[in-house]
Design a protein around this motif. Structure first.
Motif, PDB file in Angstrom:
ATOM      1  N   VAL A   1      -2.770  -3.051 -11.162  1.00 49.05           N
ATOM      2  CA  VAL A   1      -3.934  -3.447 -10.378  1.00 49.05           C
ATOM      3  C   VAL A   1      -4.167  -4.953 -10.544  1.00 49.05           C
ATOM      4  O   VAL A   1      -4.152  -5.478 -11.651  1.00 49.05           O
TER       5      VAL A   1
ATOM      6  N   THR B   1      -4.745  -2.302  -5.610  1.00 47.49           N
ATOM      7  CA  THR B   1      -6.069  -1.819  -5.990  1.00 47.49           C
ATOM      8  C   THR B   1      -5.995  -0.501  -6.783  1.00 47.49           C
ATOM      9  O   THR B   1      -4.956   0.161  -6.804  1.00 47.49           O
ATOM     10  N   PRO B   2      -7.109  -0.101  -7.394  1.00 47.99           N
ATOM     11  CA  PRO B   2      -7.132   1.221  -8.034  1.00 47.99           C
ATOM     12  C   PRO B   2      -6.817   2.350  -7.046  1.00 47.99           C
ATOM     13  O   PRO B   2      -6.198   3.342  -7.422  1.00 47.99           O
ATOM     14  N   GLU B   3      -7.228   2.183  -5.782  1.00 48.47           N
ATOM     15  CA  GLU B   3      -6.896   3.193  -4.765  1.00 48.47           C
ATOM     16  C   GLU B   3      -5.383   3.284  -4.564  1.00 48.47           C
ATOM     17  O   GLU B   3      -4.827   4.374  -4.419  1.00 48.47           O
ATOM     18  N   HIS B   4      -4.721   2.136  -4.571  1.00 46.56           N
ATOM     19  CA  HIS B   4      -3.255   2.131  -4.440  1.00 46.56           C
ATOM     20  C   HIS B   4      -2.607   2.833  -5.629  1.00 46.56           C
ATOM     21  O   HIS B   4      -1.640   3.579  -5.466  1.00 46.56           O
TER      22      HIS B   4
ATOM     23  N   VAL C   1       0.870  -1.180   0.000  1.00 45.38           N
ATOM     24  CA  VAL C   1       0.000   0.000   0.000  1.00 45.38           C
ATOM     25  C   VAL C   1       0.908   1.232   0.000  1.00 45.38           C
ATOM     26  O   VAL C   1       1.607   1.482   0.993  1.00 45.38           O
TER      27      VAL C   1
ATOM     28  N   ALA D   1      -3.918   5.209  -7.357  1.00 42.48           N
ATOM     29  CA  ALA D   1      -4.141   6.647  -7.150  1.00 42.48           C
ATOM     30  C   ALA D   1      -3.160   7.211  -6.122  1.00 42.48           C
ATOM     31  O   ALA D   1      -2.678   8.351  -6.266  1.00 42.48           O
ATOM     32  N   GLN D   2      -2.835   6.424  -5.096  1.00 38.94           N
ATOM     33  CA  GLN D   2      -1.845   6.872  -4.105  1.00 38.94           C
ATOM     34  C   GLN D   2      -0.484   7.084  -4.762  1.00 38.94           C
ATOM     35  O   GLN D   2       0.210   8.069  -4.462  1.00 38.94           O
TER      36      GLN D   2
END
Length: 190
Positions: free
Chosen positions: A104, A119-122, A45, A124-125
């Protein structure tokens, strides 16, 4: 002012067991500098990985030099800009030029095979961590035979920075052992 510290940041799916981390750690130990080297295991992450390394940087009792390989190079860039540090980037991932959505999915680590989901959130991070480089802060080590990342993206993104671009090789940066003495001198000048 304290004693210098090298913080090695491994790549995506890698770990402190990577050959570059082990070689650099062994070389530091042979010079009596084992306590001046750290290679933390990085969370998959991105925000968690940077929080953990930020804590190491903030707790350091002297100047910190970051050494980052592949995704660790991106992380080193992010932290070098955040904390005004010097960094050595080895075949770094240039997130500004990559489609991080391609990462992803589920992956297995190279050392131990632990599985994780990116993930897509990762993604974006990672994109949120992009920080344009300050030229005098970086030493870029590239091998043109990198089969994972296009070395030209790093060469161009870090234009104006100190660069060592070598023919052949691969993503692991095969000539790393040759550069260990210079790398240590870079982090421990004088």
């Amino acid at each position: 002012m304290g004693r210098p510290l090298i913080v090695y940041l491994h790549g995506f799916r890698s770990s402190p067991a990577s050959w570059k981390s082990r070689l650099l750690g062994d070389a530091m130990a042979a010079r009596g500098l084992a306590d001046r080297f750290v290679c933390p295991p990085l969370s998959p992450v991105p925000a968690d990985a940077m929080a953990a390394v930020s804590a190491i940087v903030e707790a350091a009792d002297g100047p910190v030099t970051l050494v980052g390989s592949s995704l660790g190079g991106h992380y080193a860039n992010h932290l070098a800009e955040k904390y005004d540090l010097n960094a050595v980037l080895i075949n770094p991932a240039v997130i500004a030029s990559l489609d991080v959505g391609l990462f992803v999915g589920e992956h297995a680590g190279f050392h131990g095979g632990e599985r994780f989901v990116f993930t897509p959130e990762h993604a974006a991070q990672l994109r949120a961590q992009v920080a344009p480089p300050t030229p005098g802060r970086y030493w870029l080590l590239l091998e043109e035979g990198d089969e994972v990342l296009d070395w030209r993206q790093a060469r161009d993104y870090y234009a104006g920075c100190r660069q060592t671009v070598l023919p052949g090789g691969d993503h692991s940066f095969t000539r790393f052992p040759e550069y260990i003495p210079q790398l240590i001198e870079y982090a421990f000048p004088g």
